[in-house]
Each structure stands twice: as structure tokens, then as C-alpha cells.
Design a protein around this motif. Structure first.
Motif, PDB file in Angstrom:
ATOM      1  N   TYR A 100       0.832  -1.187   0.000  1.00 56.96           N
ATOM      2  CA  TYR A 100       0.000   0.000   0.000  1.00 56.96           C
ATOM      3  C   TYR A 100       0.873   1.245   0.000  1.00 56.96           C
ATOM      4  O   TYR A 100       2.077   1.199   0.212  1.00 56.96           O
ATOM      5  CB  TYR A 100      -0.892   0.020   1.237  1.00 56.96           C
ATOM      6  CG  TYR A 100      -0.090   0.106   2.523  1.00 56.96           C
ATOM      7  CD1 TYR A 100       0.140   1.330   3.122  1.00 56.96           C
ATOM      8  CD2 TYR A 100       0.460  -1.031   3.105  1.00 56.96           C
ATOM      9  CE1 TYR A 100       0.891   1.431   4.277  1.00 56.96           C
ATOM     10  CE2 TYR A 100       1.210  -0.939   4.261  1.00 56.96           C
ATOM     11  CZ  TYR A 100       1.425   0.287   4.842  1.00 56.96           C
ATOM     12  OH  TYR A 100       2.174   0.382   5.977  1.00 56.96           O
ATOM     13  N   HIS A 104      -1.646   9.416   3.050  1.00 59.41           N
ATOM     14  CA  HIS A 104      -1.527  10.555   2.148  1.00 59.41           C
ATOM     15  C   HIS A 104      -1.415  11.822   2.976  1.00 59.41           C
ATOM     16  O   HIS A 104      -2.234  12.074   3.847  1.00 59.41           O
ATOM     17  CB  HIS A 104      -2.773  10.666   1.252  1.00 59.41           C
ATOM     18  CG  HIS A 104      -2.822   9.641   0.184  1.00 59.41           C
ATOM     19  ND1 HIS A 104      -2.165   9.800  -1.011  1.00 59.41           N
ATOM     20  CD2 HIS A 104      -3.448   8.457   0.122  1.00 59.41           C
ATOM     21  CE1 HIS A 104      -2.386   8.734  -1.762  1.00 59.41           C
ATOM     22  NE2 HIS A 104      -3.154   7.913  -1.099  1.00 59.41           N
ATOM     23  N   TYR A 123      -9.801   5.620 -10.036  1.00 60.25           N
ATOM     24  CA  TYR A 123      -9.492   4.218  -9.755  1.00 60.25           C
ATOM     25  C   TYR A 123      -9.612   3.418 -11.039  1.00 60.25           C
ATOM     26  O   TYR A 123     -10.606   3.513 -11.757  1.00 60.25           O
ATOM     27  CB  TYR A 123     -10.430   3.672  -8.680  1.00 60.25           C
ATOM     28  CG  TYR A 123     -10.117   4.228  -7.315  1.00 60.25           C
ATOM     29  CD1 TYR A 123      -9.244   3.559  -6.471  1.00 60.25           C
ATOM     30  CD2 TYR A 123     -10.654   5.428  -6.884  1.00 60.25           C
ATOM     31  CE1 TYR A 123      -8.927   4.060  -5.223  1.00 60.25           C
ATOM     32  CE2 TYR A 123     -10.350   5.943  -5.636  1.00 60.25           C
ATOM     33  CZ  TYR A 123      -9.488   5.257  -4.816  1.00 60.25           C
ATOM     34  OH  TYR A 123      -9.175   5.768  -3.586  1.00 60.25           O
ATOM     35  N   THR A 133      -8.738   4.599   0.557  1.00 62.73           N
ATOM     36  CA  THR A 133      -7.840   5.732   0.538  1.00 62.73           C
ATOM     37  C   THR A 133      -8.195   6.613   1.725  1.00 62.73           C
ATOM     38  O   THR A 133      -9.354   6.904   1.951  1.00 62.73           O
ATOM     39  CB  THR A 133      -7.982   6.524  -0.771  1.00 62.73           C
ATOM     40  OG1 THR A 133      -7.692   5.649  -1.866  1.00 62.73           O
ATOM     41  CG2 THR A 133      -7.034   7.701  -0.811  1.00 62.73           C
TER      42      THR A 133
END
Length: 138
Positions: A100, A104, A123, A133
Motif C-alpha cells: 500500500y 496521504h 481508480y 484511501t
């Protein structure tokens, strides 16, 4: 509204509180998604080992009518944004082994002092599990 695959896509606000996040179902057609994947696939390289897993590529947009069309629809969704169009799409692919991207923190200043004010994610596949996310500082 956004236009994808010859039809108008519906823009839905994800939550009333917190960061402004929107979901646009049907933004890109299946053909456009495949074009992005096939255009990036030969150039994907490992991300920064030790910090980011998976593969990535900065896919050039200019000169490719399909990519230019996707970028135009993205920019058309934010007409008040006074910024030059992005030159590349950052394509990322994560293997199904649980790799992963770390959290963020999409906030930074570039060398010219400008700040990132918008993140748009398209996506390219739907995993059977996972794939969330999270923006902890949004």
C-alpha cells in the motif's frame, strides 16, 4: 456534470462534514480506463523502496487525445481553479499482497511556492477487498 463514456456522470458529495470529497461514478469509460492502464503498463517501475510500495509511472498527457479528454473533464469540474493543466497522470499499481501507499499527506509547496490544493483520483480497478484511501490531514 462530468462526462464519461458518452453519458453524464453523477457527482455525489461523500460527507457533509470534514474535507470536501466527492464521488463521480462513471467518470471514465471502460475503454478510457483500459487505455490508461495499457499506456502506463510498460513503464511502471518500483516506487521508493522503504517508503512507498507498488509500482508507479508519470504518464504524459499531452499528445494523447484520450488522456487529454480525461484531463479536460477533470479540469471542467473545477472551473474556478486557476492553475495550468497537469502534464502527467501519476499511475500507481499495488500488488494483491497487501502492499500500500503510506498515509496521504497531500499538502506541500513546490519550488515556486505554489501549494497543492486539489487531488483527483481515478481508480482503474476494483479490488475484491481493501483499496481504501485515507487522507488523515484533509
Amino acid at each position: 456534470g462530468a462526462r464519461g463514456g458518452g453519458r453524464y456522470a453523477e457527482v455525489v458529495r461523500v460527507a457533509d462534514e470534514g474535507p470536501r470529497m466527492y464521488l463521480v461514478e462513471g467518470f471514465a469509460s471502460a475503454e478510457e480506463v483500459e487505455h490508461v492502464k495499457k499506456s502506463a503498463e510498460p513503464f511502471l517501475t518500483p516506487s521508493n523502496p522503504g517508503t512507498v510500495t507498488g509500482m508507479r509511472y508519470e504518464l504524459p498527457i499531452d499528445g494523447d487525445p484520450v488522456l487529454e479528454g480525461i484531463r479536460k473533464r477533470m479540469m471542467d469540474m473545477f472551473p474556478a481553479l486557476d492553475a495550468p493543466p497537469q502534464a502527467t497522470f501519476r499511475v500507481r499499481r499495488y500488488p494483491p499482497d497487501g502492499s500500500y501507499h503510506p498515509l496521504h499527506v497531500d499538502h506541500f509547496k513546490s519550488g515556486d511556492g505554489s501549494e497543492l490544493v486539489l487531488t483527483i483520483m481515478l481508480y482503474l480497478s476494483t479490488p475484491s477487498q481493501g483499496g481504501e484511501t485515507y487522507f488523515p490531514k484533509a
